[in-house]
Design a protein around this motif. Structure first.
Motif, short mmCIF file in Angstrom:
data_model
loop_
_atom_site.label_atom_id
_atom_site.label_comp_id
_atom_site.label_asym_id
_atom_site.label_seq_id
_atom_site.Cartn_x
_atom_site.Cartn_y
_atom_site.Cartn_z
N LEU A 1 0.82 -1.21 0.00
CA LEU A 1 0.00 0.00 0.00
C LEU A 1 0.86 1.25 0.00
CD1 LEU A 1 -2.83 -1.03 2.51
CD2 LEU A 1 -2.96 -0.90 0.01
N ALA A 2 2.00 1.18 0.72
CA ALA A 2 2.89 2.35 0.74
C ALA A 2 3.50 2.59 -0.62
CB ALA A 2 3.97 2.16 1.80
N LEU A 3 3.93 1.50 -1.28
CA LEU A 3 4.55 1.64 -2.60
C LEU A 3 3.55 2.11 -3.64
CD1 LEU A 3 6.83 -1.52 -2.68
CD2 LEU A 3 7.54 0.85 -2.36
N SER A 4 2.31 1.64 -3.53
CA SER A 4 1.29 2.01 -4.51
C SER A 4 0.49 3.23 -4.10
CB SER A 4 0.33 0.82 -4.71
OG SER A 4 -0.33 0.50 -3.49
N GLY A 5 0.92 3.90 -3.03
CA GLY A 5 0.16 5.04 -2.55
C GLY A 5 0.07 6.16 -3.55
N CYS A 6 1.22 6.47 -4.19
CA CYS A 6 1.23 7.56 -5.16
C CYS A 6 0.31 7.26 -6.33
CB CYS A 6 2.66 7.81 -5.65
SG CYS A 6 3.79 8.35 -4.34
N GLY A 7 0.37 6.02 -6.84
CA GLY A 7 -0.50 5.65 -7.95
C GLY A 7 -1.96 5.67 -7.55
N THR A 8 -2.26 5.22 -6.33
CA THR A 8 -3.64 5.22 -5.86
C THR A 8 -4.18 6.64 -5.71
OG1 THR A 8 -3.23 3.15 -4.69
CG2 THR A 8 -5.18 4.41 -4.06
N LEU A 9 -3.35 7.53 -5.15
CA LEU A 9 -3.79 8.91 -4.98
C LEU A 9 -4.04 9.58 -6.33
CD1 LEU A 9 -1.48 10.09 -2.04
CD2 LEU A 9 -3.90 9.46 -1.95
N SER A 10 -3.15 9.29 -7.30
CA SER A 10 -3.35 9.90 -8.62
C SER A 10 -4.62 9.38 -9.27
CB SER A 10 -2.14 9.61 -9.51
OG SER A 10 -2.00 8.22 -9.72
N LYS A 11 -4.94 8.10 -9.06
CA LYS A 11 -6.19 7.55 -9.62
C LYS A 11 -7.41 8.16 -8.94
CE LYS A 11 -4.19 3.13 -11.02
NZ LYS A 11 -4.22 1.65 -10.86
N LEU A 12 -7.31 8.35 -7.61
CA LEU A 12 -8.43 8.98 -6.91
C LEU A 12 -8.64 10.42 -7.38
CD1 LEU A 12 -7.88 7.67 -3.26
CD2 LEU A 12 -9.63 6.95 -4.88
N ALA A 13 -7.53 11.11 -7.70
CA ALA A 13 -7.65 12.49 -8.15
C ALA A 13 -8.28 12.58 -9.54
CB ALA A 13 -6.28 13.17 -8.15
N VAL B 1 -10.77 10.59 -10.59
CA VAL B 1 -12.12 10.03 -10.61
C VAL B 1 -13.07 11.03 -11.25
CG1 VAL B 1 -14.06 9.29 -9.18
CG2 VAL B 1 -11.75 8.54 -8.64
N GLY B 2 -13.80 10.58 -12.25
CA GLY B 2 -14.73 11.45 -12.95
C GLY B 2 -14.11 12.28 -14.04
N ARG B 3 -12.79 12.15 -14.23
CA ARG B 3 -12.10 12.90 -15.27
C ARG B 3 -11.25 11.97 -16.10
NH1 ARG B 3 -8.76 17.62 -12.60
NH2 ARG B 3 -7.89 15.79 -11.52
N ALA B 4 -10.90 12.41 -17.28
CA ALA B 4 -10.01 11.62 -18.15
C ALA B 4 -8.59 11.69 -17.62
CB ALA B 4 -10.07 12.16 -19.57
N PRO B 5 -7.78 10.67 -17.86
CA PRO B 5 -6.39 10.71 -17.42
C PRO B 5 -5.67 11.91 -18.02
CG PRO B 5 -6.98 8.49 -18.12
CD PRO B 5 -8.10 9.37 -18.51
N ALA B 6 -4.91 12.61 -17.18
CA ALA B 6 -4.20 13.80 -17.62
C ALA B 6 -2.99 13.41 -18.45
CB ALA B 6 -3.76 14.64 -16.42
N MET B 7 -2.78 14.13 -19.54
CA MET B 7 -1.60 13.90 -20.37
C MET B 7 -0.38 14.52 -19.71
SD MET B 7 -2.77 14.39 -24.33
CE MET B 7 -3.84 13.20 -25.13
N SER B 8 0.76 13.89 -19.89
CA SER B 8 1.99 14.42 -19.32
C SER B 8 2.51 15.55 -20.19
CB SER B 8 3.05 13.32 -19.22
OG SER B 8 3.29 12.74 -20.48
N ALA B 9 3.24 16.47 -19.58
CA ALA B 9 3.77 17.60 -20.31
C ALA B 9 4.94 17.18 -21.19
CB ALA B 9 4.22 18.69 -19.32
N ILE B 10 5.16 17.96 -22.25
CA ILE B 10 6.30 17.70 -23.12
C ILE B 10 7.57 18.07 -22.38
CG2 ILE B 10 7.40 18.30 -25.31
CD1 ILE B 10 4.66 18.89 -26.45
N THR B 11 8.47 17.12 -22.22
CA THR B 11 9.68 17.34 -21.45
C THR B 11 10.90 16.88 -22.24
OG1 THR B 11 9.45 15.17 -20.39
CG2 THR B 11 8.48 17.06 -19.25
N ASN B 12 12.05 17.26 -21.74
CA ASN B 12 13.31 16.83 -22.33
C ASN B 12 13.60 15.40 -21.90
OD1 ASN B 12 15.87 16.50 -23.30
ND2 ASN B 12 16.79 18.15 -22.09
N PRO B 13 13.76 14.44 -22.83
CA PRO B 13 14.01 13.05 -22.42
C PRO B 13 15.24 12.89 -21.55
CG PRO B 13 13.47 13.17 -24.77
CD PRO B 13 13.69 14.56 -24.30
#
Length: 248
Positions: free
Chosen positions: A15-27, A29-41
């Motif tokens: 649960l601790a390791l997956s906490g960040c992923g779980t929180l992002s999924k909860l955020a 809820v009801g919205r489409a997954p946010a696209m990541s910004a264009i960054t320098n590889p």
């Protein structure tokens, strides 16, 4: 008590390791997954410069009063990617089929007999010392039978067709180019991520500034995504932990 404590510790760690992923999924809820910004590889913490075996450097011969450059495909200017930051198109067309069938069979039978008919003339005294029913000619007798049968079948069909633009992130000392390409496509609430990276030779880049995936060394091709459908296709965290910990 210890197994329960171990299981609880494992669940807490998961649960601790997956906490960040779980929180992002909860955020989301009801919205489409946010696209990541264009960054320098190269700014990614997981990015590392590529180091490959290089030949000895050789000086290119100078050609006095010549307008033609060795290795160039165009008389005036080569339009292909050649420097860090240049863009080229990667063509991925994978169509693999594998069909393997193996069958093995082995049988072995063994038998061993050992006796002591004569032993310095004392063989007649052994039954008196050990047992009257002792037969010195049949002291040891063993037999074994072993049979093994195995069958295996592998069938796999894969088809992946991609076309995406990438960026040259590094130029190796021998002139080969390190290419990284990433693309995100969102349809409704499902986000598809395409990633391709590898090393290409400038000679393998076509005149239209494209390169085929089978000309890429150390190619890494990923096609996945995240969203509601992707989450439903994966087992839950608890089930994944139980699959790892359960010995049966």
């Amino acid at each position: 008590m210890r197994p329960a404590l171990t299981l609880a510790t494992a669940l807490a760690s998961t649960l601790a390791l997956s906490g960040c992923g779980t929180l992002s999924k909860l955020a989301e809820v009801g919205r489409a997954p946010a696209m990541s910004a264009i960054t320098n590889p190269t700014a990614d913490p997981n990015w590392r410069p590529v180091s490959m075996p290089m030949p000895r450097p050789e000086m290119a011969p100078t050609q006095v009063s010549s307008l033609w450059r060795s290795g160039s495909r165009a008389f005036f200017k080569d339009q292909r990617a050649a420097m860090v930051g240049d863009i080229l198109t990667v063509l991925v067309n994978i169509s693999d089929t594998a069909n393997l069938a193996n069958a093995t069979g082995a049988t072995r039978t063994g038998s061993e007999d050992a006796g002591l008919p004569n032993f310095l003339g004392l063989e007649a005294q052994l039954p008196k010392l050990i047992s009257k029913a002792l037969d010195t000619s049949k002291l040891i007798s063993s037999s074994s039978t072993n049979a093994n049968t195995g069958t295996g079948t592998i069938k796999r069909n894969e088809t992946v067709t991609l076309r995406l633009a990438g960026t040259v992130t590094q130029v190796l000392p021998n002139g080969n180019l390190v290419v990284a390409a990433k693309q995100e496509v969102r349809v409704n609430n499902e986000l598809r991520e395409l990633q391709v990276s590898g090393i290409v030779r400038p000679q393998d880049i076509a005149s239209d500034n494209t390169v085929v995936h089978d000309r890429m060394a150390e190619a890494r091709i990923a096609y996945g995504g995240r969203g509601t459908l992707s989450d439903l296709q994966q087992p839950r965290y608890g089930q994944q932990v139980m699959d790892v910990l359960m010995p049966f």
